[in-house]
Design a protein around this motif. Structure first.
Motif, mmCIF file in Angstrom:
data_model
loop_
_atom_site.group_PDB
_atom_site.id
_atom_site.type_symbol
_atom_site.label_atom_id
_atom_site.label_comp_id
_atom_site.label_asym_id
_atom_site.label_seq_id
_atom_site.Cartn_x
_atom_site.Cartn_y
_atom_site.Cartn_z
ATOM 1 N N ARG A 39 0.875 -1.167 0.000
ATOM 2 C CA ARG A 39 0.000 0.000 0.000
ATOM 3 C C ARG A 39 0.912 1.217 0.000
ATOM 4 N NH1 ARG A 39 -4.623 -1.970 4.424
ATOM 5 N NH2 ARG A 39 -5.372 -3.734 3.165
ATOM 6 N N VAL A 40 0.938 1.907 -1.131
ATOM 7 C CA VAL A 40 1.965 2.907 -1.399
ATOM 8 C C VAL A 40 1.401 4.319 -1.269
ATOM 9 C CG1 VAL A 40 3.746 3.634 -3.031
ATOM 10 C CG2 VAL A 40 2.961 1.248 -3.022
ATOM 11 N N MET A 41 2.087 5.146 -0.506
ATOM 12 C CA MET A 41 1.676 6.538 -0.330
ATOM 13 C C MET A 41 1.893 7.325 -1.625
ATOM 14 S SD MET A 41 0.460 6.766 2.683
ATOM 15 C CE MET A 41 0.447 8.522 3.048
ATOM 16 N N PRO A 42 1.207 8.475 -1.772
ATOM 17 C CA PRO A 42 1.367 9.296 -2.985
ATOM 18 C C PRO A 42 2.819 9.674 -3.240
ATOM 19 C CG PRO A 42 -0.510 10.053 -1.697
ATOM 20 C CD PRO A 42 0.199 9.039 -0.851
ATOM 21 N N PHE A 43 3.218 9.576 -4.493
ATOM 22 C CA PHE A 43 4.532 9.998 -4.970
ATOM 23 C C PHE A 43 5.667 9.242 -4.292
ATOM 24 C CE2 PHE A 43 1.772 13.881 -4.544
ATOM 25 C CZ PHE A 43 1.211 13.752 -5.803
ATOM 26 N N SER A 44 5.380 8.030 -3.834
ATOM 27 C CA SER A 44 6.383 7.213 -3.146
ATOM 28 C C SER A 44 6.774 6.015 -4.000
ATOM 29 C CB SER A 44 5.820 6.731 -1.803
ATOM 30 O OG SER A 44 6.753 5.903 -1.138
ATOM 31 N N ASP A 57 3.721 4.641 -17.948
ATOM 32 C CA ASP A 57 2.705 4.791 -16.919
ATOM 33 C C ASP A 57 1.647 3.708 -17.082
ATOM 34 O OD1 ASP A 57 4.155 7.019 -16.318
ATOM 35 O OD2 ASP A 57 2.682 8.459 -17.083
ATOM 36 N N ILE A 58 1.199 3.137 -15.967
ATOM 37 C CA ILE A 58 0.204 2.067 -16.011
ATOM 38 C C ILE A 58 -0.834 2.287 -14.912
ATOM 39 C CG2 ILE A 58 1.780 0.366 -17.009
ATOM 40 C CD1 ILE A 58 2.210 -0.778 -14.241
ATOM 41 N N SER A 59 -1.983 1.622 -15.061
ATOM 42 C CA SER A 59 -3.063 1.761 -14.093
ATOM 43 C C SER A 59 -3.555 0.392 -13.656
ATOM 44 C CB SER A 59 -4.212 2.578 -14.698
ATOM 45 O OG SER A 59 -4.648 1.991 -15.914
ATOM 46 N N ALA A 60 -4.590 0.376 -12.833
ATOM 47 C CA ALA A 60 -5.108 -0.865 -12.253
ATOM 48 C C ALA A 60 -5.440 -1.889 -13.329
ATOM 49 C CB ALA A 60 -6.344 -0.568 -11.417
ATOM 50 N N GLY A 61 -5.083 -3.135 -13.048
ATOM 51 C CA GLY A 61 -5.341 -4.222 -13.986
ATOM 52 C C GLY A 61 -4.168 -4.533 -14.899
ATOM 53 N N HIS A 113 15.233 -1.445 -12.336
ATOM 54 C CA HIS A 113 13.858 -0.941 -12.388
ATOM 55 C C HIS A 113 13.510 -0.170 -11.122
ATOM 56 C CE1 HIS A 113 13.688 -4.825 -10.323
ATOM 57 N NE2 HIS A 113 12.564 -4.420 -9.727
ATOM 58 N N ALA A 114 12.495 0.682 -11.265
ATOM 59 C CA ALA A 114 11.953 1.434 -10.140
ATOM 60 C C ALA A 114 10.514 1.772 -10.497
ATOM 61 C CB ALA A 114 12.760 2.703 -9.883
ATOM 62 N N TRP A 115 9.752 2.175 -9.496
ATOM 63 C CA TRP A 115 8.371 2.571 -9.725
ATOM 64 C C TRP A 115 7.962 3.615 -8.699
ATOM 65 C CZ3 TRP A 115 5.946 1.347 -5.223
ATOM 66 C CH2 TRP A 115 6.405 0.237 -4.509
ATOM 67 N N VAL A 116 6.900 4.363 -9.023
ATOM 68 C CA VAL A 116 6.432 5.403 -8.123
ATOM 69 C C VAL A 116 4.922 5.557 -8.285
ATOM 70 C CG1 VAL A 116 6.859 7.259 -9.803
ATOM 71 C CG2 VAL A 116 6.813 7.781 -7.353
ATOM 72 N N ASN A 117 4.237 5.831 -7.190
ATOM 73 C CA ASN A 117 2.802 6.087 -7.214
ATOM 74 C C ASN A 117 2.572 7.486 -7.779
ATOM 75 O OD1 ASN A 117 0.079 6.488 -6.742
ATOM 76 N ND2 ASN A 117 0.232 6.396 -4.514
ATOM 77 N N ILE A 154 21.054 -1.645 -5.027
ATOM 78 C CA ILE A 154 20.606 -0.288 -5.306
ATOM 79 C C ILE A 154 21.555 0.341 -6.323
ATOM 80 C CG2 ILE A 154 20.032 1.947 -4.319
ATOM 81 C CD1 ILE A 154 18.336 -0.399 -3.281
ATOM 82 N N VAL A 155 21.005 0.831 -7.448
ATOM 83 C CA VAL A 155 21.846 1.375 -8.517
ATOM 84 C C VAL A 155 21.477 2.808 -8.889
ATOM 85 C CG1 VAL A 155 22.363 -0.903 -9.475
ATOM 86 C CG2 VAL A 155 20.355 0.339 -10.288
ATOM 87 N N GLY A 156 20.511 3.394 -8.192
ATOM 88 C CA GLY A 156 20.112 4.765 -8.505
ATOM 89 C C GLY A 156 19.089 5.278 -7.515
ATOM 90 N N PRO A 157 18.687 6.546 -7.635
ATOM 91 C CA PRO A 157 17.737 7.148 -6.703
ATOM 92 C C PRO A 157 16.294 6.759 -7.041
ATOM 93 C CG PRO A 157 18.330 8.731 -8.374
ATOM 94 C CD PRO A 157 19.168 7.505 -8.651
ATOM 95 N N PRO A 158 15.362 7.057 -6.147
ATOM 96 C CA PRO A 158 13.936 6.835 -6.457
ATOM 97 C C PRO A 158 13.477 7.750 -7.590
ATOM 98 C CG PRO A 158 14.305 7.178 -4.096
ATOM 99 C CD PRO A 158 15.570 7.560 -4.788
ATOM 100 N N LEU A 159 12.369 7.386 -8.219
ATOM 101 C CA LEU A 159 11.767 8.237 -9.227
ATOM 102 C C LEU A 159 11.103 9.436 -8.558
ATOM 103 C CD1 LEU A 159 10.058 5.610 -11.587
ATOM 104 C CD2 LEU A 159 12.298 6.696 -11.826
ATOM 105 N N VAL A 160 11.147 10.561 -9.225
ATOM 106 C CA VAL A 160 10.522 11.781 -8.721
ATOM 107 C C VAL A 160 9.419 12.197 -9.683
ATOM 108 C CG1 VAL A 160 10.881 14.210 -8.159
ATOM 109 C CG2 VAL A 160 12.626 12.521 -7.553
ATOM 110 N N VAL A 161 8.251 12.492 -9.146
ATOM 111 C CA VAL A 161 7.125 12.938 -9.961
ATOM 112 C C VAL A 161 7.195 14.452 -10.084
ATOM 113 C CG1 VAL A 161 4.617 12.999 -10.183
ATOM 114 C CG2 VAL A 161 5.739 11.011 -9.144
ATOM 115 N N GLU A 162 7.344 14.952 -11.303
ATOM 116 C CA GLU A 162 7.448 16.395 -11.515
ATOM 117 C C GLU A 162 6.148 17.081 -11.133
ATOM 118 O OE1 GLU A 162 8.639 17.277 -15.462
ATOM 119 O OE2 GLU A 162 10.507 16.124 -15.358
ATOM 120 N N GLY A 163 6.277 18.167 -10.418
ATOM 121 C CA GLY A 163 5.105 18.926 -10.029
ATOM 122 C C GLY A 163 4.400 18.401 -8.799
#
Length: 216
Positions: A89-94, A125-129, A140-144, A187-196
């Motif tokens: 269960r992932v918090m926003p932009f995490s 970008d992907i959504s539910a399902g 690889h990395a991912w972000v909400n 670990i090979v890099g930083p987390p993804l950052v959501v612009e804005g």
């Protein structure tokens, strides 16, 4: 003498049971074993003929990173190491830092919300399902992407990585990279950052993430 002692100990452990009814005492033994194991896992596990069933209401949620919750849905020890299944269960932009599993494939299923993935240098970008398969050895990395918590299911094949999720919640952040390395996660890099985003990379807000970066 030892045999008699073991029989008495077994009878005391199982409690009242019809010993001449094979199915009865086998069922009692399974119930006791399951109760002990569930206490260790802190999650309900039901073994049926040909199936293993875990109830969502009985999962033990761990705060892996501040605000983010994870639960082991299927522990690899219950399937002879074949796979591990985790729900997050992932918090926003995490999201986690860019990382690699060299000995395991990882399969993602988005249950709720929208995520951005970065795999082998390409983002999408992907959504539910939606299902994403990341082969072993691929960074690889991912972000909400959403402003609300989202849910993600991920499986590792083979399993054996369970310890990472069991231990990260009680491990100081400056030791996360070392812990990850012990569990096939480099670990090979930083987390993804959501612009804005108003609170980018929320799970790491207020923390120094330099320790997550690869050494020069």
């Amino acid at each position: 003498m030892l045999v008699c002692f073991l029989i008495v100990a077994l009878m005391d452990w199982l409690g009242p049971v019809h010993w001449f009814d094979k199915k009865n005492w086998l069922a009692a033994c399974l119930r006791k074993t399951r109760k002990w194991r569930n206490g260790f896992m802190k999650a309900k596990l039901v073994c049926l003929p040909g199936a293993i069933v875990t109830g969502a209401q009985d999962l033990h949620w761990i705060e892996a990173t501040p605000g983010d919750l994870m639960a082991l849905r299927i522990h690899s020890r219950d399937v002879a190491g074949a796979f591990t299944v985790v729900e997050a269960r992932v918090m926003p932009f995490s999201g986690p830092p860019l990382h690699v599993h060299n000995e395991r494939d990882e399969i993602f299923e988005v249950l709720e919300g929208r995520f951005r993935f970065l795999c082998a240098g390409e983002s999408f970008d992907i959504s539910a399902g939606t299902t994403v398969v990341v082969p072993r050895g691929v960074a690889h990395a991912w972000v909400n992407l959403g402003s609300r918590p989202a849910r993600l299911l991920f499986s590792f094949v083979p399993g054996g990585i369970d310890g990472l999720f069991e231990e990260i919640g009680r491990t100081p952040p400056d030791q996360w990279a070392a812990l990850a390395a012990l569990h096939d996660t480099d670990i090979v890099g930083p987390p993804l950052v959501v612009e804005g985003a108003t609170e980018p990379c929320r799970a790491y807000r207020g923390q120094n993430i330099a320790f997550l970066m690869p050494l020069p």
